[in-house]
Write a protein that holds these residues in place. Structure first.
Motif, short mmCIF file in Angstrom:
data_model
loop_
_atom_site.label_atom_id
_atom_site.label_comp_id
_atom_site.label_asym_id
_atom_site.label_seq_id
_atom_site.Cartn_x
_atom_site.Cartn_y
_atom_site.Cartn_z
N GLY A 219 -34.62 -17.17 32.22
CA GLY A 219 -34.51 -17.27 30.66
C GLY A 219 -33.15 -17.59 30.23
N TRP A 220 -32.66 -18.68 29.94
CA TRP A 220 -31.57 -18.86 29.44
C TRP A 220 -31.15 -18.06 28.23
CZ3 TRP A 220 -30.75 -20.13 24.23
CH2 TRP A 220 -32.12 -20.55 23.40
N TYR A 221 -32.17 -17.64 27.16
CA TYR A 221 -32.04 -16.77 26.23
C TYR A 221 -31.41 -15.17 26.59
CZ TYR A 221 -36.70 -16.03 27.76
OH TYR A 221 -37.78 -15.57 28.35
N ILE A 222 -31.45 -14.90 27.84
CA ILE A 222 -31.00 -13.76 28.14
C ILE A 222 -29.44 -13.94 28.80
CG2 ILE A 222 -31.39 -11.85 29.98
CD1 ILE A 222 -34.41 -12.35 29.89
N TYR A 223 -29.52 -15.02 29.74
CA TYR A 223 -28.23 -15.05 30.24
C TYR A 223 -26.98 -15.73 29.44
CZ TYR A 223 -30.59 -13.84 34.67
OH TYR A 223 -31.40 -13.18 35.62
N VAL A 224 -27.60 -16.57 28.64
CA VAL A 224 -26.51 -17.38 27.72
C VAL A 224 -25.85 -16.28 26.92
CG1 VAL A 224 -25.88 -18.66 25.99
CG2 VAL A 224 -27.38 -19.68 28.01
N PRO A 225 -26.53 -15.25 26.03
CA PRO A 225 -25.80 -14.44 25.33
C PRO A 225 -24.87 -13.38 26.27
CG PRO A 225 -27.95 -14.74 24.52
CD PRO A 225 -27.85 -15.38 25.93
N LEU A 226 -25.53 -12.89 27.51
CA LEU A 226 -24.97 -12.24 28.34
C LEU A 226 -23.49 -12.71 28.74
CD1 LEU A 226 -24.85 -9.40 29.77
CD2 LEU A 226 -26.18 -10.40 31.62
N ALA A 227 -23.49 -13.97 29.07
CA ALA A 227 -22.42 -14.52 29.63
C ALA A 227 -21.35 -14.75 28.44
CB ALA A 227 -22.75 -16.12 29.94
N LEU A 228 -21.64 -14.94 27.22
CA LEU A 228 -20.63 -15.08 25.93
C LEU A 228 -20.12 -13.45 25.93
CD1 LEU A 228 -22.66 -17.21 23.50
CD2 LEU A 228 -20.82 -17.69 24.82
N VAL A 229 -20.75 -12.51 26.15
CA VAL A 229 -20.21 -11.16 25.87
C VAL A 229 -19.32 -10.84 27.04
CG1 VAL A 229 -20.92 -8.70 26.03
CG2 VAL A 229 -22.24 -10.18 24.55
N ILE A 230 -19.72 -11.41 28.36
CA ILE A 230 -18.85 -11.06 29.37
C ILE A 230 -17.58 -11.73 29.09
CG2 ILE A 230 -18.48 -11.65 31.94
CD1 ILE A 230 -21.61 -11.33 32.30
N TRP A 231 -17.62 -13.16 28.73
CA TRP A 231 -16.62 -14.16 28.50
C TRP A 231 -15.51 -13.15 27.58
CZ3 TRP A 231 -14.99 -16.38 23.88
CH2 TRP A 231 -14.19 -16.99 23.97
N ALA A 232 -16.11 -12.83 26.15
CA ALA A 232 -15.47 -12.31 25.43
C ALA A 232 -14.78 -11.03 25.78
CB ALA A 232 -16.44 -11.90 24.04
N LEU A 233 -15.14 -10.18 26.50
CA LEU A 233 -14.72 -8.95 27.14
C LEU A 233 -13.46 -9.27 28.15
CD1 LEU A 233 -17.82 -6.61 27.38
CD2 LEU A 233 -16.11 -6.36 25.82
#
Length: 464
Positions: A219-233
């Motif tokens: 599900g992209w709706y799980i991985y895309v938000p998670l990826a954005l959080v990882i990137w921001a941190l």
């Protein structure tokens, strides 16, 4: 003469699946390289025409939440954000090379790895030699170490050279290893401070990303938000945000399980690569390559030590490093150059490695953050050095173009029209047995038909 059994073939013909993958990957990279070239030319035009003020206003316009350390300029978003997509794809490519490509066998991996390492060390030595004697800033040593695979393949597309698949695969593997070391250089040498809580949070996010992927959660709706959080941190930690892209790419599974037509890495790469090659990298180039070109600026490239070190590093250092590393690795390992090729071919590909653009421009901005004038000079040096390398590679490759076309024709020939090049079937030990069985089956069918016809003729001549 064929290589002895105890010696491996350097730049030998690829297996059919590997050849197909390389052809597909390079086709996408070539299109991206053409778009990259168009974006770079557009940036140069806007920076050196009456549009220059508009161009700089757009490039320097800042937006984003300050509380999350994300109030970045447009060029900053392109550098830290869009390039993360590029390095995410690079991470997937590296993972595939490690699992199913040239790097899966340590002995076979030695050649491109040694060539890539030498192709980064020697340009840095060229830069050091020029700047240590000329009193220049040694901080830009890493600028000429990177190869831009998309730009290199765009040059191949423009000059129309029929480069054999083995040489193309060597260039692709070289660039993948080059990208890995480039991101390590950025992470290690261009991280001035570290926010440990943010870095720890990014690592927790990466661990969650790996766990979800390992458990088969989709599900992209799980991985895309998670990826954005990882990137921001990761961005807030002080480590360059593109490191997060490589890390996530390396975590994807490249093997195919029962019931799967494609691995998750292959599927995601198919979706993301057009975004990387068609949008992310060209937009980065649009806001990074816009340098002012004047007679004085061009003169500075060849008179000031920092830009001169970059030009010599890309043109001479890359060529000498990649070629020398390849020759030494082949000389001291059980590898023998493909008899259809010559070391001049390796030298020509090594000169292509001198086309540095995307990562070189990125490192140029990171190396001199407090000296915008020097950043502009170094960017101009990257463009000029890449242009010289492209012209040199064009001349060298054109000198062997007839031989390349012959090799490519041999690879493409399919006289039996079964979709598999004949040269691969001839090398297949079972091919002749299969063909003999087919011929025997056809001969038996002809004998049966002949017997039926003879029987009918006998019935026709017998008494009623």
């Amino acid at each position: 003469m064929a290589a002895p059994p105890n010696r491996r073939k350097f730049l030998g013909r690829l297996s059919l699946p590997e050849r197909t993958f390389v052809a597909d990957a390079l086709r996408a990279e070539t299109v991206g390289g053409v778009l990259l070239l168009i974006a770079a030319i557009a940036a140069l035009i806007m920076a050196n025409t009456p549009l220059s003020d508009f161009y700089r206003d757009v490039r320097d316009f800042s937006f984003g939440p300050e509380s999350l350390h994300l109030n970045l300029s447009v060029s900053g978003w392109a550098q830290d954000g869009l390039l993360t997509i590029f390095f995410f794809v690079a991470g997937i490519e590296l993972k595939r090379e490690l699992v199913a490509g040239e790097l899966r066998d340590p002995k076979a991996a030695a050649l491109p790895v040694v060539a890539a390492v030498c192709g980064m060390v020697v340009p840095a030595l060229f830069y050091f030699a020029v700047n240590s004697g000329g009193g220049g800033d040694l901080g830009g040593w890493a600028v000429p170490t990177a190869t831009d695979i998309a730009f290199a393949l765009a040059v191949l597309a423009v000059i129309g050279t029929s480069l054999p698949s083995a040489l193309r695969a060597f260039l692709l593997t070289l660039a993948v290893v080059d990208d890995l070391f480039a991101i390590l250089i950025i992470a290690v040498f261009f991280t001035s401070h570290i926010n440990l809580p943010a870095l720890g949070g990014s690592f927790v996010g990466l661990a969650l990303f790996w766990l979800l992927h390992r458990k088969g959660v989709r599900g992209w709706y799980i991985y895309v938000p998670l990826a954005l959080v990882i990137w921001a941190l990761m961005h807030a930690s002080g480590v360059h945000a593109t490191v997060a892209g490589v890390a996530m790419g390396l975590m994807l599974r490249c093997t195919v399980r029962d019931g799967e037509k494609h691995s998750p890495a292959e599927h995601i790469e198919h979706l993301v690569r057009p975004l990387s090659a068609g949008l992310a990298v060209p937009l980065f180039a649009l806001f990074a390559a816009g340098v002012t070109v004047t007679g004085e600026a061009l003169g500075d490239v060849f008179t000031k030590p920092e830009p001169l070190g970059v030009v010599l590093g890309l043109v001479a250092g890359k060529t000498v490093g990649v070629f020398g590393g390849s020759w030494l690795a082949a000389r001291f390992t059980k590898a023998e150059l493909n008899e259809d090729l010559a070391w001049a071919d390796v030298f020509a590909v090594a000169s292509l490695a001198g086309i540095g653009f995307t990562v070189s421009l990125l490192i140029g901005e990171l190396a001199f953050p407090d000296n915008p004038v020097l950043v502009g000079e170094v960017k101009a040096a990257v463009l000029i050095g890449s242009l010289i390398a492209a012209v040199l590679a064009t001349v060298l490759l054109k000198m062997r173009d007839v031989q390349y076309k012959k090799l490519c024709d041999d690879e493409e020939r399919d006289e039996d029209h079964d979709g598999i090049p004949d040269i691969y079937e001839l090398d297949d030990p079972g091919y002749h047995l299969r063909m003999a069985a087919i011929f025997e089956e056809k001969a038996a069918e002809h004998r049966r038909l002949a017997e039926v016809a003879a029987g009918r003729r006998a019935e026709g001549t017998s008494p009623a």
